[in-house]
Design an enzyme around this catalytic site. Structure first.
Site: not given
Ligand code: CP
Ligand code: NVA
Length: 310
Positions: A108, A135, A138, A227, A268, A294
């Site tokens: 990340r 991402h 996700q 988001d 998310c 996930r």
């Protein structure tokens, strides 16, 4: 061995295969507890090294469980404790060491270039656990969640995004092309998706629908995604940006404009003020199921990367 960096670069049939595998595995481990290993322990003896240059709760935990449930193990590095993070060691040398000690690398980072460079020098798979432009783990998991809840292929559903044009939306746009679903986006004019991603959609002979009016964007939506308006390390004038999004807050009133039975809400996490508590914690919201999925999807992503997807 395969990298998992951006949904745009992964063939649709491979993405479909990952989702199908996740579905099977999730059913098969219904009676197993958190750390019990899937039958056959397909990644027995494998080490996934994770490195976070930005905060994370869900990605960190879900990759930990994912590799454990496949029979492997994980080690999490903090970039500021490495020579690389202090500027004293090159990506090439760091990558060589990671490739000799580990079997997979999850990163990340705030730099897309860094993900690319790691991919260039690593001889083990690299997984993008969030970068400025993407991402992917996700969003692939979100496709899985939508199909699980709606019990139909996502291509038959109207998907809506209300919010900033950020990494999660870029991956959702990529997913809309790969999985052929209709995507409507509601955001202020100033925060519309960038030219590059729009050109990519066009090159793929697909369309996305952009509205500067949230009510129009949600009309007919089966799923409404959102988001945070301010992403991690977003270097904007926060006050001004939040003000620009004042008419894009997702509350029950806005949800009702979908005028459709069974519209669901997904996010998310982490959340900010872009959604009301009533919606986020209400009946239409499936955010906790979304977060836990996930683990299941990332297990199948790991198997794909390690060349073990059946
Ligand atoms: N959704 C998500 O990636 O959460 P974290 O930032 O906590 O990993
Ligand atoms: N767009 C958000 C996603 C967090 C999971 C960010 O980049 O901070």
């Amino acid at each position: 061995m395969k990298h998992f960096i951006n949904l745009k670069d992964i063939p649709a049939k491979d993405l479909r295969k990952i989702i199908a595998d996740a579905k099977k595995r999730k059913v098969l481990r219904k009676k197993l507890s958190t750390l019990e290993v899937d039958k056959g322990a397909p990644l027995k003896g494998k080490l996934l090294i994770q490195m976070f240059e930005k905060s994370s709760l869900r990605t960190r935990l879900s990759f930990y469980l994912a590799i454990k449930q496949l029979g492997g193990g994980t080690l999490t590095l903090r970039s500021n404790e490495l020579h690389l993070g202090q500027g004293g060691e090159s990506i090439a040398d760091t990558a060589k060491i990671l490739s000799t000690y580990g079997d997979g690398f999850m990163l990340r980072t705030d730099s897309d270039k860094k993900v690319e460079n790691f991919a260039k020098y690593l001889t083990i798979p690299v997984i993008n656990g969030l970068s400025p432009s993407s991402h992917p783990t996700q969003v692939l998991s979100d496709v899985f969640t939508v199909e699980e809840i709606k019990m139909k292929p996502i291509s038959k559903l109207n998907i809506c995004w209300i919010g900033d044009s950020n990494n999660v939306l870029d991956s959702l746009i990529a997913a809309s092309v790969k999985f052929s679903f209709k995507l409507s986006i509601g955001c202020p004019k100033k925060f519309e998706p960038g030219k590059e991603v729009r050109a990519w959609v066009k090159r793929n002979n697909k369309k996305i629908y952009i509205y500067n009016d949230a009510k129009k964007a949600v009309a007919g939506a089966d799923v409404i995604f959102s988001d945070k308006v301010i992403s991690l390390n977003d270097k904007v004038n926060k006050k001004k940006k939040i003000q620009a999004f004042k008419d894009f807050k997702i509350d029950e009133k806005l949800m009702s404009f979908s005028k459709k039975q069974g519209t669901i809400f997904l996010h998310c996490l982490p959340r900010g003020d872009e959604v009301s508590d009533n919606v986020f914690l209400g009946k239409k919201s499936h955010v906790w199921q979304q977060a836990l999925n996930r683990v299941h999807v990332q297990k199948s992503i790991l198997l794909y990367c390690f060349g073990k997807l059946r």
